[in-house]
Design an enzyme around this catalytic site. Structure first.
Site, short mmCIF file in Angstrom:
data_model
loop_
_atom_site.label_atom_id
_atom_site.label_comp_id
_atom_site.label_asym_id
_atom_site.label_seq_id
_atom_site.Cartn_x
_atom_site.Cartn_y
_atom_site.Cartn_z
N CYS A 161 0.82 -1.20 0.00
CA CYS A 161 0.00 0.00 0.00
C CYS A 161 0.86 1.26 0.00
CB CYS A 161 -0.98 -0.05 1.17
SG CYS A 161 -2.41 1.03 0.98
N HIS A 162 0.76 2.08 1.05
CA HIS A 162 1.53 3.32 1.15
C HIS A 162 2.96 3.10 1.66
CE1 HIS A 162 -2.51 5.12 0.90
NE2 HIS A 162 -1.89 6.21 0.47
N ALA A 163 3.32 1.87 1.97
CA ALA A 163 4.66 1.58 2.49
C ALA A 163 5.75 1.96 1.51
CB ALA A 163 4.78 0.11 2.87
N GLY A 164 5.40 2.07 0.24
CA GLY A 164 6.37 2.48 -0.77
C GLY A 164 7.03 3.81 -0.45
#
Length: 174
Positions: free
Chosen positions: A106-109
């Site tokens: 998800c937003h961990a990128g």
């Protein structure tokens, strides 16, 4: 238990996506891995977006990438906070240098972007940060899980089963 003896860091900070932290942790523990919650401070309770708690086992300053086989970065709003800690960036860069599995969903990128490790890599994420990922030099694809060497990326909670199967398979070969 194919992951017995494997040690994994699960980064934690306020407002993590509850499923994207807990599902991977439980799956890895079911296969015998030791998964340690690592946050800014030790023994602190962090709450997910939906109120599920997770207590950190260790502080960021107290762990070394050399003591672990892999790292997991959850999604939610936590990655925007995690990427501001120099210790997180250092952990991710060290894991990357040693080609240890780095899981992100998800937003961990955002954490991988701030660690500057996405140049010429193929990844996925929530479509909401697609532009961020490509601006960091990655090729973004819309698939449930994408593997580029030791980087394992996924989009969102419905992708968790295939993401964790893939992550576990790669970790088992470390």
């Amino acid at each position: 238990m194919r992951l017995e003896g494997k040690k994994v860091i699960a980064l934690v900070e306020q407002d993590f996506e509850d499923l994207e932290l807990w599902y991977p942790v439980l799956r890895l523990r079911e296969e015998g891995a030791q998964v340690d919650f690592v946050g800014k401070t030790a023994n602190q309770i962090y709450y997910g977006k939906y109120g599920v708690p997770a207590e950190s086992d260790y502080a960021l300053a107290d762990v070394s990438a050399t003591d672990y086989h892999a790292i997991l970065v959850p999604g939610g709003w936590a990655p925007d906070k995690l990427r501001r800690y120099p210790e997180v960036i250092q952990l991710v860069q060290s894991m990357n240098k040693d080609k240890k599995p780095i899981g992100q969903i998800c937003h961990a990128g955002w954490v991988l972007i701030s660690a500057d490790i996405l140049q010429n890599k193929q990844v996925t994420s929530t479509p909401g940060i697609k532009d961020d990922m490509t601006n960091a030099g990655a090729t973004w694809v819309d698939r449930p899980v994408v593997v580029d060497g030791h980087l394992i990326s996924s989009r969102r909670p419905p992708d968790l089963p295939v993401y964790m199967k893939t992550f576990s398979d790669i970790l088992s070969k470390q």
